[in-house]
Scaffold this motif. Structure first.
Motif, mmCIF file in Angstrom:
data_model
loop_
_atom_site.group_PDB
_atom_site.id
_atom_site.type_symbol
_atom_site.label_atom_id
_atom_site.label_comp_id
_atom_site.label_asym_id
_atom_site.label_seq_id
_atom_site.Cartn_x
_atom_site.Cartn_y
_atom_site.Cartn_z
ATOM 1 N N LEU A 100 14.658 -7.187 -4.847
ATOM 2 C CA LEU A 100 13.690 -7.314 -3.768
ATOM 3 C C LEU A 100 12.258 -7.355 -4.286
ATOM 4 N N GLY A 101 12.093 -7.379 -5.605
ATOM 5 C CA GLY A 101 10.786 -7.625 -6.201
ATOM 6 C C GLY A 101 9.763 -6.519 -6.036
ATOM 7 N N VAL A 102 10.190 -5.251 -6.195
ATOM 8 C CA VAL A 102 9.275 -4.126 -6.013
ATOM 9 C C VAL A 102 9.029 -3.432 -7.351
ATOM 10 N N PRO A 103 7.772 -3.307 -7.798
ATOM 11 C CA PRO A 103 7.463 -2.552 -9.021
ATOM 12 C C PRO A 103 7.901 -1.100 -8.889
ATOM 13 N N MET A 104 8.221 -0.463 -10.021
ATOM 14 C CA MET A 104 8.844 0.864 -9.974
ATOM 15 C C MET A 104 8.154 1.889 -10.862
ATOM 16 N N ARG B 23 -0.617 5.263 -10.316
ATOM 17 C CA ARG B 23 -1.837 4.452 -10.392
ATOM 18 C C ARG B 23 -1.664 3.278 -11.337
ATOM 19 N N GLU B 24 -0.946 3.491 -12.450
ATOM 20 C CA GLU B 24 -0.733 2.403 -13.402
ATOM 21 C C GLU B 24 0.044 1.262 -12.754
ATOM 22 N N VAL B 25 1.031 1.604 -11.928
ATOM 23 C CA VAL B 25 1.850 0.578 -11.292
ATOM 24 C C VAL B 25 1.125 -0.101 -10.139
ATOM 25 N N MET B 26 0.363 0.667 -9.376
ATOM 26 C CA MET B 26 -0.213 0.117 -8.145
ATOM 27 C C MET B 26 -1.616 -0.454 -8.308
ATOM 28 N N CYS C 13 5.372 0.138 -4.191
ATOM 29 C CA CYS C 13 5.857 0.857 -5.362
ATOM 30 C C CYS C 13 7.111 1.630 -4.981
ATOM 31 N N PHE C 14 8.091 1.645 -5.850
ATOM 32 C CA PHE C 14 9.355 2.335 -5.629
ATOM 33 C C PHE C 14 9.484 3.433 -6.675
ATOM 34 N N VAL C 15 9.372 4.696 -6.253
ATOM 35 C CA VAL C 15 9.612 5.834 -7.139
ATOM 36 C C VAL C 15 11.107 6.133 -7.066
ATOM 37 N N SER D 157 0.802 -1.230 0.000
ATOM 38 C CA SER D 157 0.000 0.000 0.000
ATOM 39 C C SER D 157 0.831 1.275 0.000
ATOM 40 N N VAL D 158 2.148 1.176 0.253
ATOM 41 C CA VAL D 158 2.982 2.363 0.456
ATOM 42 C C VAL D 158 3.835 2.650 -0.779
ATOM 43 N N ILE D 159 3.900 3.923 -1.143
ATOM 44 C CA ILE D 159 4.814 4.387 -2.189
ATOM 45 C C ILE D 159 6.110 4.817 -1.503
ATOM 46 N N TYR D 160 7.212 4.226 -1.905
ATOM 47 C CA TYR D 160 8.514 4.618 -1.366
ATOM 48 C C TYR D 160 9.207 5.500 -2.399
#
Length: 435
Positions: free
Chosen positions: A341-345, A389-392, A325-327, A251-254
């Motif tokens: 670590l398998g995080v979408p970006m 939004r597209e990523v999450m 999500c990783f910005v 749920s968190v955007i980093y």
């Protein structure tokens, strides 16, 4: 510095004695078990790069003072029970290879950029590729094993060479004596860049030995290896983990742009308003000197959804189940950590190799999207929100998660026992040990 430090720990875990040689200014920030740390001089021992009047002066002093002090260190260790048999050097410091050869020991270049970026740089150095500095009309680069590359996908040193003359010279200089190196090592792994590897034309084949991520996040074979062991700034750890622990999974955007990227006030404001408008929880790493760029009352208005810190342990945040999500600016270390670590970006690249890394992240590895820049090279708030939004939660969000999980498993396999990278490290260790 982090991937080189991690490689030293890998070598130590396999029976070699490893020593990190770094500047007086940075040596105080390293605390890694089983790795010896020794200072060398860059000519600015009190303040490092910030003490120098300009980049050219810093680099000139580093070559002179670094060569002298590294040579003295080799002589010092020669009188010990563990003389130096090989120097593994950051490829951006090719003078270290001359020092190695002067002392009759091996030299291994360590590339901290991706194999793709290293290949492009090398081909430009050799005159096999050339670029114009104009932005008018289509500008397509075609390299075997690569996706089609437009003007905005090139490393900034190549896209606008007149803007970064000193940096471009340093990037090209890393190939000036590469044919003298006994090995070329790369912080990447074969599954990730297998197509690129087939087309590489360096004087020595690149031995892919990555990802150089602390063992606890991959194979767990180095006891207690939960962090790199180097921090230029003190991370806010407990506060981050406690805050993340109150949030639902994914749920968190980093948001973090690393240690070197400097956003403009306009870009900072657009990102801030985009994050606020996303109506999601976000953890933002923003240097204290940049807090003044935030919109008025932004911190007060987002206190229910935001945690703002000056630095954090990125690996712990990326590994946390709440992070969805990783910005990122798509520096290679951050890109490799996100993949491992398998995080979408969501990529918001700024300069150097970051645009090319973002291109591969989006079109080759397919773990996220690159936010599109508008006028004056700024990612607007609306575009930024759409990317998040597209990523999450978009139609492709599940695809991004699935691909991210795939790369996480392949990274673990590569560095795990008998994986492709582990085998290459064993070859390197075996050669040094037998000699």
């Amino acid at each position: 510095m982090n991937p080189l430090l991690q490689f030293a720990k890998r070598l130590a875990s396999k029976g070699l004695k490893a020593t990190i040689a770094t500047t007086h200014y940075t040596v105080r920030s390293i605390d890694a078990p089983n790795v010896n740390v020794e200072p060398i001089s860059d000519g600015f021992d009190e303040g490092g790069f910030k003490q120098a009047p300009d980049l050219d002066t810093y680099l000139e002093n580093f070559i002179a003072a670094g060569s002298k002090s590294l040579s003295e260190l080799i002589q010092k260790l020669k009188r010990s029970s563990n003389p130096v048999s090989c120097i593994v050097y950051d490829s951006m410091l090719p003078w270290a290879l001359y020092v190695a050869k002067e002392h009759g020991i091996y030299g291994a270049a360590f590339f901290t950029t991706s194999a793709a970026v290293s290949t492009i740089y090398y081909q430009v150095h050799e005159g096999l590729l050339s670029f114009s500095s104009t932005t008018e009309g289509p500008h397509i680069l075609s390299v075997p094993g690569f996706p089609k590359m437009g003007y905005g996908d090139m490393a900034s040193f190549l896209a606008v060479p007149v803007s970064y003359p000193a940096y471009l010279a340093s990037v090209m200089d890393q190939f000036s004596n590469l044919e003298m190196a006994d090995w070329v090592l790369g912080n990447t792994f074969e599954d990730l860049e297998s197509q690129v590897a087939k087309e590489m034309t360096m004087p020595r084949p690149m031995m892919m030995i990555g990802p150089m991520i602390p063992s606890a996040y991959l194979d767990g074979r180095i006891n207690g290896d939960t962090g790199y062991g180097a921090n230029l700034w003190k991370p806010v750890r407990d506060k981050c983990l406690k805050w993340l622990g109150t949030k639902p999974p994914n749920s968190v955007i980093y948001v973090s742009f690393g240690s070197m990227a400097e956003l403009t006030a306009t870009q900072t404001e657009e990102l801030a308003m985009g994050l606020k408008g996303s109506c999601k929880h976000f953890l933002w790493v923003l240097k204290e000197s940049e807090h003044c760029m935030l919109p008025n009352r932004f911190i007060d208005s987002t206190e229910e959804t935001m945690l703002l810190v000056t630095w954090c342990d990125q690996l712990e945040v990326l590994a946390h189940q709440a992070t969805g999500c990783f910005v990122t600016h798509c520096g290679w270390n951050s890109t490799l950590e996100g993949l491992s670590l398998g995080v979408p970006m969501v990529a918001v690249p700024q300069w150097t190799d970051q645009p090319t890394n973002a291109k591969f992240m989006e079109e080759v590895w397919r773990v996220g999207v690159r936010a599109k820049m508008g006028e004056k090279g700024i990612v607007g708030r609306e575009e930024f929100q759409l990317s998040i939004r597209e990523v999450m939660e978009g139609e492709r969000s599940e695809e991004f998660k699935k691909n991210a999980s795939k790369w996480r498993e392949l990274a673990k396999e590569a560095i795990g026992e008998a994986g492709s990278s582990d085998k290459n490290i064993d070859k390197f260790v075996g050669y040094l040990s037998s000699d």
